[in-house]
Design an enzyme around this catalytic site. Structure first.
Site, short mmCIF file in Angstrom:
data_model
loop_
_atom_site.label_atom_id
_atom_site.label_comp_id
_atom_site.label_asym_id
_atom_site.label_seq_id
_atom_site.Cartn_x
_atom_site.Cartn_y
_atom_site.Cartn_z
N THR A 73 -25.24 -15.39 30.36
CA THR A 73 -25.64 -16.78 30.14
C THR A 73 -25.25 -17.68 31.30
OG1 THR A 73 -23.61 -17.11 28.90
CG2 THR A 73 -25.57 -16.64 27.64
N GLY A 117 -4.88 -30.79 1.51
CA GLY A 117 -4.21 -31.13 2.77
C GLY A 117 -3.59 -29.93 3.47
N ASP A 150 -28.29 -16.70 18.07
CA ASP A 150 -28.21 -17.87 17.20
C ASP A 150 -28.87 -17.57 15.84
OD1 ASP A 150 -28.08 -21.04 17.03
OD2 ASP A 150 -30.03 -20.38 16.27
N GLU A 176 -24.04 -13.77 19.96
CA GLU A 176 -24.85 -12.55 19.71
C GLU A 176 -26.16 -12.87 18.99
OE1 GLU A 176 -24.10 -9.10 20.45
OE2 GLU A 176 -22.72 -10.06 21.83
N GLY A 202 -17.06 -14.14 28.54
CA GLY A 202 -15.66 -13.91 28.23
C GLY A 202 -14.95 -13.22 29.39
#
Lengths: 661, 661
Positions: free
Chosen positions: A141, A402, A427, A425, A180
């Site tokens: 990408t 909370g 959309d 991997e 990555g």
């Protein structure tokens, strides 16, 4: 030490009637595997220090960008080392905390590179590139380009004089962005780039580029960096790369499928153009599996906390003591339907995994006949599992109020990591559209493999007013509904084209209907596969309870506020609106049966306390003592305690001069 | 400098036909307010350095626990100072980045303390406690106790000899936990504690406790600390407190409603027991308003990015160039329906705000007749707005793919901050149940204020096959559907009680139906209020476009995968399933009308670039250049660049010894 919370947990656990060891075996594929897994997890957790659960986990103490990266390096290395030393693959797809393996800076090598080289490298290249000293990035990408590979801008120009390719980033948008390990961890990368020979553009090909020297210094012409904090996955140094006319040897182009000769002749080999396809298929099944485990983690934490968290008194009740929040039906519904989803996805992915394995066997013999079907099933299961998983995890967070919002609960990180799965991997919306495309082909009556998993979903056989707790009835209802939605989309496409719209415009116009049909088909497929995995189990209490979970899964698809398009379960040949009441009654009966099993059903996933890293969700139920203990260990508190309990410079700079203007 | 992306943005903006300045005035309540807001934002952004949008925002550079807290101190102080200096209240409810004001360590004072003192302190106490030098925390929730106030464990024992109360934390679970500013920023706190006089427990009362000296050092017997990282709101030092027999003067109990005399006589004054109620009402409306603005922020970022992000080619299309993702109908649907939701919530909160103001006026004269109704409307709008807001923001994140997952996109933080809104100031599920309780009272025919906002929703008047783009038709359909769901829940309750179940058990059994009915009522109320705010606008293109948004809002409630219980729109007197096709067609027509207005509709919210803090969502559309520029400014990259582009210790410790075992 026993206290109110650990006592509540002991009582809740004792209510279960299933054998959690037996169910763990069913989930993980055998008792022996459960044992080996436990050993592997223990070793890695001991190596990283995570097994001491009385200590604040490092990720809650040190959370700067760089701290998180170092945590990833440490855990990743411990997992890699353990696999090598003890010869197993437990951390190939998941990290020790059940994130996808690309959560670690070492995960890409097994996750993407191994299969890439397997399918795209020549024998000679395999030998040269499968070097255990290297750590890889997969650089596809770009800043301006996502999964649409044809749009990539990085160029690889053939340089005959030097028998080389010149890798170059011609624009800002061509910068590699997101891969990555790319920033600081990778020594080498597979770089996807546009092959240019002279004036001719041969499209996108894969090139092996050395990024760093053995001592880590950058190779000439390469700029690398981190892309900063993300919602999650900060343990990996996702990075950017810019190439300034970087020369690589000609034989660093992966040449199993196409080649460039010494004198610049480009040739395509006989291999199927989709030869590398199974990488993606395996990847998507892994994502779905990870979604199942992470959703199970989130519901495990939330259910355990709900058993020990006493809050409020029942409306209109006579008692004045607070009750565990698990008492409330809305809490039961939310958490048990999500737990049922986790089980359903987990068992359904087995089927997808087997399909991929079968495809790989055929592929080895040159048979690609099942490819279209396998593609659709893996794309669909990936999208369905991660959508449902994210929604369920986010809801589990909310169900813990909370404390669920605290990082130390472990929930925010699970939710954020699940969010990533919806995008990476493939959309989810794109995946559902690809499923829809296949469905529309079936509707058109195009020739389709007779074993196609979608095909039979187009034969409605549900008839109303049957018993909705019956497995066959459920499956028929889901199939009929899915078929109706596919038909609705198909008819809409036809109508639009009949009034002169192009196929492309018609498709875009009805995108939401198509996506809806695809989702419904995967509800149906997941139900089918979950049911058939239960069918083959030995009779016993575990099977009974799983069958109840299956029914809860099915009914929640019809009623849950998280389920899309519930209206489509009603209509001719489907449910009648008057049956809604029955659905609600049966849901309540199922919940009454399953609530006593809730803790056992979470225990069966066999998550180690360290892998959950949750102050409120550990097995002993000791939520408050642990949360308070971890809180006191927070660095800012430790630091302040050493200085009389205050941050002096904060006080003097911001608090004291508050009103002075 | 113009580039492909800025050009695409300019073109997209030019397609709009509405006057964004005029619409900004409509949104913000007048052109003068728009002007004053801009000035205030500019000043604060200049003071914090945020206005230089070419610079990486500090929160993406320094993100450790302590860094984020310091960021909150800085921005909070800048906002507080600006309000004092320029006499405005723009940052009373929101921070300059549209988070709730308790995002800042200074926000609690206006948000919770001012109204608490107003309603619960005597005249003498007001004088004593409204000290501008003090910074406050509101210490109610405890480690083991949330909004169920009766369950609190902290004690305040009367000590007659010293004319004092002794504040004490008797157990681990009684530790105050979560209050904003409590760790290091507050000098004083309102502490909710159980009043004990001798053996007698008088229930929960409010006490003013000094936490720190003027120089910031801790008062005797008090332990304070931070509760660590949360999903968001890390700019505030939410903290814990433990009290070890802390003595405070007797007249530090807030005594406007009840008093303890010198000799320990407890007396309740005439004031309505709910006198402090409006604090909570105002708070909940503020949360809903914040949800509208933050959902608008998320859709603004996502729409702007979608206009410049070119990705993929249309299915079955002939063109080979990539198109902006805003071309895809699924993208249009997702983002414009969320934008419509933001508008709807924003306008609907105006009505709730006016109801609260009216209640406060009446309250001043001792008239509490509208309280029940105002309570239900504020509880419902809070829960509905934040549920829808979170879902929409999370979907907007997904709609931006990988880049939306980057912190620098600004989206993760909006999503995480919205998540908090679902829990704080009243958990949404609890809120919906309170709405349901009121609905069931109406169904029982209990005496209800004739002006009750819910009341008229119980008169079905929709008849099928009308024009769904007609405002009255929409409103009638929504009312009829809501009434049906209320009746379904009511009948189920009746049936369960008829077979001998207690009211409490019946209520719990049908919790999901009750919640569903409550949600449907608020869909209807939000639609009503959105419509009536549009009704009163001057005729013009802005009103036309808002009316289209209203229709899209209504239709999306029927079709969106994010909308719960869509099945309930179908049935006798409601939509017929065959009308689903019409709904889809009309939705597509609305999208075609609204897509050209999309950028203008986001511009009209008048968000400054700095307040969005999004590399991909700024007004100029220059997404990629800015993202790359910010990336290069990340501290880890700057640091590595100084050292030849590598992290040497990482390399030597983790990467080099990779394979050595």
């Amino acid at each position: 030490m026993a206290n109110r919370q650990t006592q509540l947990m002991t009582e809740a656990r004792a209510r279960g009637t299933i054998n959690t060891t037996k169910l763990a075996g069913i989930i993980h594929g055998g008792d022996e595997i459960v044992r080996l897994r436990r050993e592997a997890w223990s070793r890695v957790e001991a190596a990283t220090g995570a097994s001491e659960t009385s200590k604040l986990p490092v990720q809650y103490a040190l959370a700067s960008r760089e701290d998180l990266y170092r945590e990833g390096l440490q855990e990743g290395k411990a997992a890699q080392d353990d696999m090598k030393r003890y010869h197993h693959t437990f951390f190939d797809v998941f990290t020790p905390r059940y994130r996808l393996s690309n959560y670690s800076p070492f995960g890409l090598t097994t996750w993407l590179i191994k299969p890439t080289l397997e399918h795209m490298a020549t024998q000679e290249q395999k030998k040269r590139f499968q070097n255990p000293d290297w750590n890889w990035a997969y650089a596809q990408t770009e800043l301006g380009h996502g999964t649409f590979v044809r749009g990539l801008e990085t160029t690889a120009s053939f340089d005959q004089a030097r028998d080389a390719f010149v890798i170059h980033s011609p624009t800002t948008t061509s910068s590699k962005y997101w891969p990555g390990s790319l920033a600081f961890s990778a020594s080498h990368a597979v770089v996807m780039a546009r092959l240019l020979i002279g004036e001719r553009d041969h499209g996108i090909h894969a090139f092996v580029v050395q990024l760093r020297d053995a001592d880590g210094s950058l190779m000439q012409g390469i700029e690398l960096g981190d892309i900063g904090l993300k919602s999650s996955y900060n343990q990996n140094d996702n990075g950017y790369a810019r190439f300034d006319h970087v020369s690589i040897p000609r034989d660093n182009m992966l040449m199993a499928r196409s080649q460039v000769s010494k004198n610049g002749i480009y040739s395509t080999l006989a291999a199927h153009p989709k030869a590398a396809y199974s990488t993606m298929l395996v990847g998507r099944v892994g994502v779905a599996q990870s979604a199942a485990f992470q959703l199970a983690q989130a519901t495990t934490i939330a259910i355990r906390y709900s058993v020990v968290r006493e809050q409020g008194t029942p409306a209109f009740g006579i008692q004045s003591n607070e009750v565990p929040v698990m008492h409330y039906k809305s809490q039961q519904y939310r958490l048990l339907t999500s737990l049922a989803n986790a089980y359903a996805i987990h068992f359904a992915t087995r089927h997808a995994e087997e399909m991929v394995k079968d495809f790989e066997r055929r592929q080895a013999g040159g048979d690609y006949s099942t490819m279209a079907n396998v593609h659709v099933v893996t794309a669909g299961i990936k999208a369905w599992a991660t959508s449902v998983g994210f929604d369920g995890a986010a809801d589990a967070r909310k169900a813990c109020g909370g404390h669920g919002y605290l990082s130390m609960s472990g929930l925010p990180e699970v939710v954020d990591a699940m969010d990533a799965l919806c995008t990476l991997e493939g959309d989810n919306i794109v995946m559902f559209q690809q499923v829809a495309r296949h469905l529309m082909k079936i509707m058109e009556g195009n020739k389709v493999d007779p074993n196609d998993s979608m095909r039979h979903t187009c034969e409605p056989i549900y008839s109303a007013s049957q018993n909705l707790l019956d497995s066959t009835t459920q499956k028929n209802l889901f199939k009929h509904r899915a078929t109706n939605l596919a038909r609705r989309a198909f008819n809409s496409l036809q109508k639009s084209q009949a009034v002169g719209k192009s196929k492309s415009d018609a498709w875009n116009e009805h995108a939401m209907l198509l996506i809806s049909a695809a989702k419904a088909h995967f509800s149906s497929i997941v139900l089918d596969q979950f049911a058939s995995q239960i069918d083959i189990l030995d009779a016993g209490r575990e099977r009974e309870v799983l069958r109840h979970l299956q029914s809860l899964f099915a009914l929640a698809q019809i009623t849950s506020p998280l389920s899309p398009d519930t209206a489509s379960f009603f209509g001719p040949g489907l449910l009648h609106e008057s049956e809604m009441e029955v659905v609600h009654q049966q849901t309540n009966v199922l919940l009454d049966t399953l609530v006593p099993e809730a803790v056992a059903l979470t225990d069966a996933w066999d998550f180690s306390d360290a892998s959950l890293a949750s102050a409120i969700g550990m097995k002993d139920g000791n939520a408050y003592e642990r949360l308070m203990s971890w809180t006191k260990q927070l660095p800012m508190n430790v630091e302040a305690a050493e200085r009389g309990g205050m941050l002096k410079d904060v006080w003097e700079r911001y608090i004291q001069p508050k009103a002075k203007l």
